[in-house]
Design a protein around this motif. Structure first.
Motif, PDB file in Angstrom:
ATOM      1  N   LYS A 186      30.033 -58.783  17.795  1.00 36.78           N
ATOM      2  CA  LYS A 186      29.354 -58.045  18.903  1.00 36.78           C
ATOM      3  C   LYS A 186      28.107 -57.199  17.952  1.00 36.78           C
ATOM      4  CE  LYS A 186      32.425 -59.325  22.156  1.00 36.78           C
ATOM      5  NZ  LYS A 186      31.706 -59.954  23.090  1.00 36.78           N
ATOM      6  N   ASP A 241      23.658 -58.615  32.406  1.00 35.93           N
ATOM      7  CA  ASP A 241      24.168 -58.424  33.824  1.00 35.93           C
ATOM      8  C   ASP A 241      24.295 -57.413  34.024  1.00 35.93           C
ATOM      9  OD1 ASP A 241      26.199 -58.170  32.142  1.00 35.93           O
ATOM     10  OD2 ASP A 241      26.586 -60.852  32.349  1.00 35.93           O
ATOM     11  N   ARG A 277      27.574 -56.339  33.546  1.00 37.61           N
ATOM     12  CA  ARG A 277      28.357 -55.916  32.621  1.00 37.61           C
ATOM     13  C   ARG A 277      27.786 -55.615  30.729  1.00 37.61           C
ATOM     14  NH1 ARG A 277      33.986 -56.946  32.375  1.00 37.61           N
ATOM     15  NH2 ARG A 277      33.846 -57.519  29.709  1.00 37.61           N
ATOM     16  N   THR A 308      25.603 -57.501  29.334  1.00 33.75           N
ATOM     17  CA  THR A 308      25.538 -58.407  28.415  1.00 33.75           C
ATOM     18  C   THR A 308      24.467 -59.177  28.746  1.00 33.75           C
ATOM     19  OG1 THR A 308      28.176 -58.786  28.960  1.00 33.75           O
ATOM     20  CG2 THR A 308      26.822 -61.127  28.059  1.00 33.75           C
ATOM     21  N   SER A 358      22.208 -62.995  27.634  1.00 33.66           N
ATOM     22  CA  SER A 358      21.917 -64.771  27.512  1.00 33.66           C
ATOM     23  C   SER A 358      22.952 -65.153  26.036  1.00 33.66           C
ATOM     24  CB  SER A 358      20.474 -64.828  27.585  1.00 33.66           C
ATOM     25  OG  SER A 358      19.525 -64.308  26.650  1.00 33.66           O
ATOM     26  N   ASP A 359      22.483 -63.799  25.306  1.00 35.19           N
ATOM     27  CA  ASP A 359      24.276 -64.511  24.546  1.00 35.19           C
ATOM     28  C   ASP A 359      25.626 -63.743  24.722  1.00 35.19           C
ATOM     29  OD1 ASP A 359      25.525 -64.253  21.797  1.00 35.19           O
ATOM     30  OD2 ASP A 359      24.019 -65.223  20.965  1.00 35.19           O
ATOM     31  N   PRO A 360      26.420 -64.012  24.556  1.00 37.59           N
ATOM     32  CA  PRO A 360      28.052 -63.552  25.780  1.00 37.59           C
ATOM     33  C   PRO A 360      28.263 -62.314  24.114  1.00 37.59           C
ATOM     34  CG  PRO A 360      28.974 -65.448  24.987  1.00 37.59           C
ATOM     35  CD  PRO A 360      26.815 -65.693  24.715  1.00 37.59           C
ATOM     36  N   HIS A 383      24.787 -57.355  23.579  1.00 37.57           N
ATOM     37  CA  HIS A 383      25.058 -55.870  24.620  1.00 37.57           C
ATOM     38  C   HIS A 383      23.327 -55.517  23.955  1.00 37.57           C
ATOM     39  CE1 HIS A 383      28.797 -57.460  26.108  1.00 37.57           C
ATOM     40  NE2 HIS A 383      28.946 -57.477  24.948  1.00 37.57           N
TER      41      HIS A 383
END
Length: 406
Positions: A105, A263, A265, A267, A269-271, A274
């Protein structure tokens, strides 16, 4: 090798630290954490930069957490070297040219950059910005005895820079292109009180002053306005706003607008990536304030622990001291057509309160001098609840003292 998920945080400012604090409080040791900061020191309180410039505090007073805090929480801290490249396919963050940080992450908390107006003479020595410790050191070095300084920009940071310079005994002029200072937070009456407080601190304030050029032979000597006015200057501090730092995100193909698009959360465009704080754009809004960054940090810490958290956006409120004068602003500032304004104004005492009411609901508030009712105002504006019969008087004058029953 650690079996923990690897978390890399790019940026070590106020938003980054708040996120790390919340994450380690909720689940100590859950992630293998590395945080990378471009500045040579750990996260510090940028709100105190004006006090630092004016000599009221030193750098140690601006610090949040000692290096031992990071070590105690198992956080590897890299300072003085920003993340320079992201390889999304292999989930690698590069620091400089050789340092490789694999991640599961990645959090981008890379903040913002001060805007430098494209003016003639902008690159002359003596033209500085006011954003970090290095800027403060450069300004203090340039602010020698009998120096003349001009600050461009009448927003909060510009006012703080001007007050800090005045505290050093520097002959300081603030020029602002608008017809009032802090026009996003204050109406005309409130702005006049703030201007008076600035002038009482020794800052000359020039409004409707549009800069045409910065001139000098080898370094800054004067600032020229578009109406031909010439202001002598040995130092020009440009404080005209900030721009989200998006170069790193754009370089690896993340979706960006004015900031790095996230968004609810936080996040991108790449999950696996962040973003939060001044670099993030949420629902089309880029916030340049501490409160939204802290709210985003709270949400993201929960998201990375698998909780169903969501950031709805922040109803902006500003609470601060300008030249020692308490100021609070939330919601609407200027009264729209059809709205009701309830005003109390005592210029001699430096007191001003205005409530903007739309359909019997509080839509905005501006307080100067006494901001005791700010919490209630924020609550009413954010909730949209109808005003009770007592709310108007309570918000304007404070709640009536409670009497004991006979």
């Amino acid at each position: 090798m650690s079996s923990k998920d690897r978390l890399v945080v790019a940026g070590n400012g106020m938003a980054s630290l708040r996120f790390l604090e919340r994450l380690t409080e909720r689940a100590p040791g859950r992630y293998d954490v590395t945080v990378v900061g471009a500045e040579p020191v750990a996260a510090y309180n940028r709100v105190l930069l004006s006090s630092l410039l004016g000599g009221e505090v030193d750098e140690s007073a601006c610090s949040f957490r000692p290096l031992s805090w990071y070590e105690a929480h198992g956080i590897r801290l890299v300072t003085g070297a920003p993340v320079t490249e992201i390889d999304r396919a292999n989930r690698i963050a590069m620091v400089g040219q050789t340092h490789v940080l694999p991640y599961d992450k990645l959090v981008l908390a890379v903040g913002s950059l001060p805007i430098r107006l494209p003016l003639p003479g902008i690159d002359l020595p003596g033209v500085l910005t006011f954003r970090d410790f290095a800027d403060v050191a450069a300004i203090r070095k340039a602010a020698v005895e009998h120096a003349k300084a001009v600050v461009i920009g009448g927003g909060l940071l510009g006012l703080e820079a001007a007050v800090g310079l005045a505290r050093l005994g520097v002959d300081t002029t603030l020029v602002h292109v608008m017809d009032r200072v802090m026009e996003r937070q204050l109406d005309h009456a409130a702005a006049r009180l703030v201007r008076a407080a600035m002038e009482a601190r020794g800052v000359r304030v020039m409004l409707c002053a549009d800069t045409a050029a910065i001139e000098g032979d080898g370094r800054v000597e004067r600032l020229v306005l578009k109406d031909g006015t010439v202001i002598p200057a040995d130092l020009v501090v440009m404080s005209v706003g900030i721009r989200a730092s998006t170069a790193l995100a754009q370089g690896c193909g993340l979706t960006c607008g004015r900031g790095i698009t996230v968004d609810d959360r936080m996040t991108t465009s790449d999950p696996a990536i962040h973003a939060l704080g001044e670099c993030a754009e949420h629902r089309g809004v880029v916030y340049g304030l501490v409160e939204p960054a802290y709210e985003q940090a709270e949400v993201l810490s929960r998201v990375l622990l698998g909780e169903a958290a969501a950031y709805p956006g922040t109803s902006l409120a500003t609470s601060l001291k300008v030249s020692g004068l308490p100021v609070f602003s939330a919601g609407l500032v200027d009264t729209p057509e059809g709205a009701e304004a309830v005003v109390m104004h005592d210029a001699a005492a430096g007191l001003y309160r205005k409530l903007i009411i739309v359909d019997d609901r509080l839509a905005g508030a501006v307080f100067v001098g006494d901001i005791a009712e700010q919490a209630r105002c924020k609550e009413l504006i954010r909730s949209g609840a109808p005003l009770s019969p007592d709310d108007r008087d309570d918000l304007m004058f404070g709640p009536a003292p409670k009497t004991l029953a006979a």
